[in-house]
Motif scaffolding. Structure first.
Motif, PDB file in Angstrom:
ATOM      1  N   UNK A  16       0.841  -1.202   0.000  1.00 36.92           N
ATOM      2  CA  UNK A  16       0.000   0.000   0.000  1.00 36.92           C
ATOM      3  C   UNK A  16       0.880   1.258   0.000  1.00 36.92           C
ATOM      4  N   UNK A  17       1.895   1.264   0.846  1.00 32.08           N
ATOM      5  CA  UNK A  17       2.804   2.407   0.911  1.00 32.08           C
ATOM      6  C   UNK A  17       3.560   2.582  -0.407  1.00 32.08           C
ATOM      7  N   UNK A  18       3.993   1.474  -0.999  1.00 36.51           N
ATOM      8  CA  UNK A  18       4.709   1.542  -2.275  1.00 36.51           C
ATOM      9  C   UNK A  18       3.791   2.045  -3.386  1.00 36.51           C
ATOM     10  N   UNK A  19       2.540   1.589  -3.390  1.00 38.51           N
ATOM     11  CA  UNK A  19       1.574   2.051  -4.380  1.00 38.51           C
ATOM     12  C   UNK A  19       1.368   3.561  -4.274  1.00 38.51           C
ATOM     13  N   UNK A  20       1.183   4.048  -3.063  1.00 43.19           N
ATOM     14  CA  UNK A  20       0.980   5.483  -2.856  1.00 43.19           C
ATOM     15  C   UNK A  20       2.195   6.255  -3.345  1.00 43.19           C
ATOM     16  N   UNK A  21       3.393   5.756  -3.054  1.00 42.23           N
ATOM     17  CA  UNK A  21       4.611   6.432  -3.503  1.00 42.23           C
ATOM     18  C   UNK A  21       4.697   6.441  -5.028  1.00 42.23           C
ATOM     19  N   UNK A  22       4.412   5.312  -5.657  1.00 41.88           N
ATOM     20  CA  UNK A  22       4.464   5.232  -7.121  1.00 41.88           C
ATOM     21  C   UNK A  22       3.434   6.158  -7.769  1.00 41.88           C
ATOM     22  N   UNK A  23       2.219   6.179  -7.235  1.00 41.47           N
ATOM     23  CA  UNK A  23       1.169   7.039  -7.784  1.00 41.47           C
ATOM     24  C   UNK A  23       1.509   8.512  -7.575  1.00 41.47           C
ATOM     25  N   UNK A  24       2.081   8.836  -6.419  1.00 44.04           N
ATOM     26  CA  UNK A  24       2.489  10.210  -6.135  1.00 44.04           C
ATOM     27  C   UNK A  24       3.594  10.646  -7.089  1.00 44.04           C
ATOM     28  N   UNK A  25       4.560   9.770  -7.317  1.00 49.31           N
ATOM     29  CA  UNK A  25       5.634  10.083  -8.268  1.00 49.31           C
ATOM     30  C   UNK A  25       5.060  10.336  -9.663  1.00 49.31           C
ATOM     31  N   UNK A  26       4.118   9.502 -10.075  1.00 48.50           N
ATOM     32  CA  UNK A  26       3.483   9.687 -11.387  1.00 48.50           C
ATOM     33  C   UNK A  26       2.765  11.032 -11.451  1.00 48.50           C
ATOM     34  N   UNK A  27       2.061  11.380 -10.389  1.00 45.45           N
ATOM     35  CA  UNK A  27       1.361  12.674 -10.340  1.00 45.45           C
ATOM     36  C   UNK A  27       2.352  13.827 -10.491  1.00 45.45           C
ATOM     37  N   UNK A  28       3.467  13.742  -9.782  1.00 46.47           N
ATOM     38  CA  UNK A  28       4.464  14.818  -9.850  1.00 46.47           C
ATOM     39  C   UNK A  28       5.114  14.903 -11.231  1.00 46.47           C
ATOM     40  N   UNK A  53      -7.564  10.340 -11.698  1.00 48.96           N
ATOM     41  CA  UNK A  53      -7.643   8.888 -11.530  1.00 48.96           C
ATOM     42  C   UNK A  53      -6.615   8.407 -10.504  1.00 48.96           C
ATOM     43  N   UNK A  54      -5.425   8.999 -10.521  1.00 51.23           N
ATOM     44  CA  UNK A  54      -4.410   8.650  -9.515  1.00 51.23           C
ATOM     45  C   UNK A  54      -4.902   9.016  -8.115  1.00 51.23           C
ATOM     46  N   UNK A  55      -5.486  10.195  -7.991  1.00 55.18           N
ATOM     47  CA  UNK A  55      -6.019  10.644  -6.702  1.00 55.18           C
ATOM     48  C   UNK A  55      -7.118   9.700  -6.207  1.00 55.18           C
ATOM     49  N   UNK A  56      -8.014   9.319  -7.091  1.00 58.43           N
ATOM     50  CA  UNK A  56      -9.107   8.415  -6.735  1.00 58.43           C
ATOM     51  C   UNK A  56      -8.571   7.043  -6.328  1.00 58.43           C
ATOM     52  N   UNK A  57      -7.583   6.550  -7.052  1.00 57.53           N
ATOM     53  CA  UNK A  57      -7.000   5.243  -6.726  1.00 57.53           C
ATOM     54  C   UNK A  57      -6.354   5.270  -5.346  1.00 57.53           C
ATOM     55  N   UNK A  58      -5.646   6.339  -5.021  1.00 59.87           N
ATOM     56  CA  UNK A  58      -5.028   6.448  -3.694  1.00 59.87           C
ATOM     57  C   UNK A  58      -6.109   6.482  -2.622  1.00 59.87           C
ATOM     58  N   UNK A  59      -7.175   7.243  -2.858  1.00 60.38           N
ATOM     59  CA  UNK A  59      -8.281   7.286  -1.891  1.00 60.38           C
ATOM     60  C   UNK A  59      -8.906   5.911  -1.702  1.00 60.38           C
ATOM     61  N   UNK A  60      -9.102   5.178  -2.797  1.00 65.28           N
ATOM     62  CA  UNK A  60      -9.718   3.856  -2.719  1.00 65.28           C
ATOM     63  C   UNK A  60      -8.841   2.871  -1.951  1.00 65.28           C
ATOM     64  N   UNK A  61      -7.533   2.971  -2.136  1.00 63.58           N
ATOM     65  CA  UNK A  61      -6.613   2.025  -1.500  1.00 63.58           C
ATOM     66  C   UNK A  61      -6.349   2.385  -0.044  1.00 63.58           C
ATOM     67  N   UNK A  62      -6.266   3.670   0.269  1.00 64.12           N
ATOM     68  CA  UNK A  62      -5.875   4.083   1.621  1.00 64.12           C
ATOM     69  C   UNK A  62      -7.008   4.678   2.455  1.00 64.12           C
ATOM     70  N   UNK A  63      -8.128   4.993   1.829  1.00 67.51           N
ATOM     71  CA  UNK A  63      -9.239   5.684   2.494  1.00 67.51           C
ATOM     72  C   UNK A  63      -8.814   7.064   3.002  1.00 67.51           C
ATOM     73  N   UNK A  64      -7.824   7.659   2.348  1.00 72.45           N
ATOM     74  CA  UNK A  64      -7.338   8.980   2.729  1.00 72.45           C
ATOM     75  C   UNK A  64      -6.918   9.728   1.467  1.00 72.45           C
ATOM     76  N   UNK A  65      -6.934  11.048   1.540  1.00 69.33           N
ATOM     77  CA  UNK A  65      -6.497  11.861   0.409  1.00 69.33           C
ATOM     78  C   UNK A  65      -4.984  11.772   0.247  1.00 69.33           C
TER      79      UNK A  65
END
Length: 79
Positions: A16-28, A53-65
């Protein structure tokens, strides 16, 4: 016949932490395109949808913005 390992139903905390980091990197990595393009252009809108879509995926996986959506302390005067 060999037995296949059962797939997990959800991510581990480390995944979960790695996914958030990867999605955040993609966003940046998308940000320079959004800065360079007119908000009225079709390319801008397509990149904005991908960012959403990246923001929504992070919310779905972590239940947080995602961190980039959170207002930092001191961002608004008087708060």
């Amino acid at each position: 016949m060999s037995n296949r390992a059962a797939r997990r139903k959800s991510l581990t905390e480390i995944d979960r932490l790695q996914f958030v980091q990867d999605a955040t990197d993609a966003h940046h990595r998308l940000a320079p395109y959004l800065i360079a393009l007119s908000p009225l252009s079709d390319d801008y809108k397509a990149i904005q949808r991908l960012s959403q879509a990246l923001r929504t995926a992070i919310r779905d996986v972590t239940a947080d913005d995602p961190e980039w959506c959170k207002v930092k302390p001191g961002a608004y005067p008087g708060r």
